[in-house]
Design an enzyme around this catalytic site. Structure first.
Site, PDB file in Angstrom:
ATOM      1  N   SER A  59     -86.965 -41.803  76.640  1.00  6.89           N
ATOM      2  CA  SER A  59     -87.977 -42.410  75.775  1.00  6.89           C
ATOM      3  C   SER A  59     -87.375 -43.579  75.005  1.00  6.89           C
ATOM      4  O   SER A  59     -86.177 -43.591  74.690  1.00  6.89           O
ATOM      5  CB  SER A  59     -88.453 -41.340  74.793  1.00  6.89           C
ATOM      6  OG  SER A  59     -89.170 -41.918  73.722  1.00  6.89           O
TER       7      SER A  59
ATOM      8  N   LYS B 104     -83.499 -36.162  73.991  1.00  5.04           N
ATOM      9  CA  LYS B 104     -83.497 -37.277  74.955  1.00  5.04           C
ATOM     10  C   LYS B 104     -82.122 -37.944  74.984  1.00  5.04           C
ATOM     11  O   LYS B 104     -81.580 -38.251  76.045  1.00  5.04           O
ATOM     12  CB  LYS B 104     -84.591 -38.291  74.624  1.00  5.04           C
ATOM     13  CG  LYS B 104     -86.017 -37.753  74.771  1.00  5.04           C
ATOM     14  CD  LYS B 104     -86.301 -37.296  76.195  1.00  5.04           C
ATOM     15  CE  LYS B 104     -87.683 -36.664  76.359  1.00  5.04           C
ATOM     16  NZ  LYS B 104     -87.842 -35.944  77.640  1.00  5.04           N
TER      17      LYS B 104
ATOM     18  N   TYR C  16     -86.605 -33.577  68.933  1.00  7.11           N
ATOM     19  CA  TYR C  16     -87.137 -34.074  70.202  1.00  7.11           C
ATOM     20  C   TYR C  16     -86.362 -35.306  70.652  1.00  7.11           C
ATOM     21  O   TYR C  16     -85.866 -35.384  71.786  1.00  7.11           O
ATOM     22  CB  TYR C  16     -88.632 -34.416  70.064  1.00  7.11           C
ATOM     23  CG  TYR C  16     -89.128 -35.361  71.127  1.00  7.11           C
ATOM     24  CD1 TYR C  16     -89.413 -34.903  72.407  1.00  7.11           C
ATOM     25  CD2 TYR C  16     -89.270 -36.728  70.864  1.00  7.11           C
ATOM     26  CE1 TYR C  16     -89.825 -35.782  73.404  1.00  7.11           C
ATOM     27  CE2 TYR C  16     -89.684 -37.607  71.848  1.00  7.11           C
ATOM     28  CZ  TYR C  16     -89.962 -37.137  73.109  1.00  7.11           C
ATOM     29  OH  TYR C  16     -90.361 -38.013  74.083  1.00  7.11           O
TER      30      TYR C  16
HETATM   31  C1  UD1 Z   1     -94.168 -40.821  69.420  1.00  7.03           C
HETATM   32  C2  UD1 Z   1     -92.679 -40.580  69.435  1.00  7.03           C
HETATM   33  C3  UD1 Z   1     -92.123 -40.819  70.813  1.00  7.03           C
HETATM   34  C4  UD1 Z   1     -92.867 -39.996  71.824  1.00  7.03           C
HETATM   35  C5  UD1 Z   1     -94.328 -40.368  71.753  1.00  7.03           C
HETATM   36  C6  UD1 Z   1     -95.155 -39.615  72.763  1.00  7.03           C
HETATM   37  C7  UD1 Z   1     -91.655 -41.119  67.286  1.00  7.03           C
HETATM   38  C8  UD1 Z   1     -90.884 -42.117  66.510  1.00  7.03           C
HETATM   39  N1  UD1 Z   1     -91.985 -41.474  68.520  1.00  7.03           N
HETATM   40  O1  UD1 Z   1     -94.392 -42.206  69.598  1.00  7.03           O
HETATM   41  O2  UD1 Z   1     -90.775 -40.467  70.839  1.00  7.03           O
HETATM   42  O3  UD1 Z   1     -92.328 -40.243  73.096  1.00  7.03           O
HETATM   43  O4  UD1 Z   1     -94.810 -40.093  70.434  1.00  7.03           O
HETATM   44  O5  UD1 Z   1     -95.256 -38.270  72.454  1.00  7.03           O
HETATM   45  O6  UD1 Z   1     -92.002 -40.086  66.780  1.00  7.03           O
HETATM   46  N2  UD1 Z   1    -101.284 -43.794  64.877  1.00  7.03           N
HETATM   47  C9  UD1 Z   1    -102.324 -43.946  63.980  1.00  7.03           C
HETATM   48  N3  UD1 Z   1    -103.199 -42.911  63.829  1.00  7.03           N
HETATM   49  C10 UD1 Z   1    -103.094 -41.738  64.524  1.00  7.03           C
HETATM   50  C11 UD1 Z   1    -102.029 -41.602  65.442  1.00  7.03           C
HETATM   51  C12 UD1 Z   1    -101.138 -42.649  65.590  1.00  7.03           C
HETATM   52  O7  UD1 Z   1    -102.460 -44.968  63.323  1.00  7.03           O
HETATM   53  O8  UD1 Z   1    -103.918 -40.826  64.322  1.00  7.03           O
HETATM   54  C13 UD1 Z   1    -100.352 -44.914  65.071  1.00  7.03           C
HETATM   55  C14 UD1 Z   1     -98.904 -44.609  64.744  1.00  7.03           C
HETATM   56  O9  UD1 Z   1     -98.625 -44.883  63.416  1.00  7.03           O
HETATM   57  C15 UD1 Z   1     -98.173 -45.535  65.707  1.00  7.03           C
HETATM   58  C16 UD1 Z   1     -99.101 -45.655  66.908  1.00  7.03           C
HETATM   59  O10 UD1 Z   1    -100.371 -45.230  66.446  1.00  7.03           O
HETATM   60  O11 UD1 Z   1     -98.043 -46.792  65.143  1.00  7.03           O
HETATM   61  C17 UD1 Z   1     -98.674 -44.799  68.069  1.00  7.03           C
HETATM   62  O12 UD1 Z   1     -98.451 -43.473  67.621  1.00  7.03           O
HETATM   63  P1  UD1 Z   1     -98.202 -42.275  68.639  1.00  7.03           P
HETATM   64  O13 UD1 Z   1     -99.225 -42.294  69.696  1.00  7.03           O
HETATM   65  O14 UD1 Z   1     -98.064 -41.026  67.831  1.00  7.03           O
HETATM   66  O15 UD1 Z   1     -96.820 -42.618  69.344  1.00  7.03           O
HETATM   67  P2  UD1 Z   1     -95.396 -43.011  68.697  1.00  7.03           P
HETATM   68  O16 UD1 Z   1     -95.292 -42.558  67.307  1.00  7.03           O
HETATM   69  O17 UD1 Z   1     -95.153 -44.433  69.000  1.00  7.03           O
END
Ligand code: UD1
Length: 340
Positions: A127, A156, A152
């Protein structure tokens, strides 16, 4: 004769899409999955798309005997793609041993059984989380690995090291480590996709459930970051593009004798999108409004990260092709199918 590939976690989200692409490319697939985060119905979806039903073994890869039996009963496996792992960042903080046991024992068991069973190569799902908050974007494979911020993420990093150490010890195997950015979307047929368990933690499943009325509103985690619109930036990659990369990686390991024993590739589009841009893409592509509000920052979030995918483009000959609006349409079609 078709070459046989073992896909661990093959009924899961990325595993099922990769099984489809492997079968379409002429490989025979054996899946092992403990169904902890998926179900047998996924096999029907794979069969409906490809016309072939993969061999399915229900079992846990943390059990060496189960895997030994699988190799004995399915002789001739040439390659492994390892998706069998726990992947929820928050849960890993609550249950670290579960994550270390599942993710690391699975990998060491597979590696241990490869030489004696004549398995040449393993593709490992890593990842972009290994990069932490990048010093600059886009980020390439030479960027430093940052200390993990969750068990997690640590699994990795450790897994990548385990593979390197094993190959360095002279084990007669090859490995391609793929560092995924943010996989999203579903198969265009809407016959397979990501299966939700409980309240989604990831953005796109939460967004599609909100659009479907299952959740009241989506919370955008912060709009005061140092980015053009203030929301976080990620490199969202279509799951079918991602799946295709695994086929290319497997072919490279099995067919080229002169490649390095361990290779590492970023799998991303090379383009960063903000949370607000992703919501706009969804609304544009589907014509469906997503009720959302701006909320607090989520603890531990990376501000911005996107891939430099040139190594994968040049060496693997693979490129992310999907248009983001199409990807959002596929995510929505899958959500509609789930809600039927
Ligand atoms: C996370 C993990 C990553 C993992 C991936 C898939 C971390 C730092 N990274 O990625 O290792 O491989 O999940 O499981 O934890 N967001 C919102 N509202 C929501 C949900 C998300 O605004 O309800 C935003 C988050 O702040 C982020 C983006 O959407 O900026 C993506 O979030 P998300 O889908 O959870 O993935 P990551 O955090 O990038």
């Amino acid at each position: 004769m078709k070459e046989k590939i073992l896909v661990t976690g093959g009924t899961g989200y990325i595993g099922s899409h990769t099984t489809v692409e492997l079968q379409n490319a002429g490989y025979e697939v054996v899946i092992i999955d403990n169904l902890s985060n998926s179900n047998r119905g996924v096999l029907d979806g794979i069969e409906a798309i490809t016309g072939q039903r993969p061999t399915f073994v229900e079992g846990d890869c943390t059990d060496l005997d189960t895997l030994s039996r699988l190799f004995a009963e399915n002789p001739g496996i040439k390659g492994i793609i390892n998706f069998a792992a726990s992947k929820a960042v928050g849960e890993s903080v609550q249950k670290p041993l579960l994550y270390y046991r599942n993710n690391l024992n699975t990998l060491t068991n597979l590696l241990e059984l490869m030489p004696s069973n004549g398995v040449k190569g393993i593709v490992f799902s890593s990842s972009c989380t290994v990069y932490g908050e990048p010093d600059r974007n886009p980020i390439d494979e030479t960027a430093p690995i940052k200390p993990a911020t969750s068990p997690y993420g640590n699994t990795k990093q450790i897994s990548e090291e385990i593979i390197q150490d094993y190959v360095r010890s002279g084990a007669p195997i090859k490995s391609i480590i793929l560092r995924y950015f943010n996989p999203i979307g579903a198969h265009p047929s809407a016959l397979i996709g990501e299966l939700p368990v409980g309240v989604p933690q990831n953005l796109v499943p939460y967004l599609t459930q909100t659009a479907a009325g299952i959740r009241k509103e989506l919370t955008v985690f912060g709009d005061d970051y140092d980015t053009p619109d203030g929301s976080c930036i990620r490199d969202y990659i279509d799951v079918v593009d991602l799946a295709r990369a695994h086929v290319t990686a497997m072919r490279r390991m099995l067919e080229n004798d002169d490649t390095d024993a361990v290779e590492i590739f970023n799998l991303g589009t090379g383009r960063g999108l903000s949370v607000l841009e992703l919501i706009a893409s969804f609304e544009r592509a589907t014509g469906v409004k997503v009720p959302y509000r701006i909320g607090d920052r989520r603890e531990g979030d990376i501000v911005k990260i996107w891939a430099d995918p040139r190594l994968a483009n040049e060496v693997l000959g693979w490129k992310a092709e999907a248009d983001i609006d199409d990807t959002m349409r596929h995510a929505w079609a899958w959500q509609c199918r789930l809600s039927e």
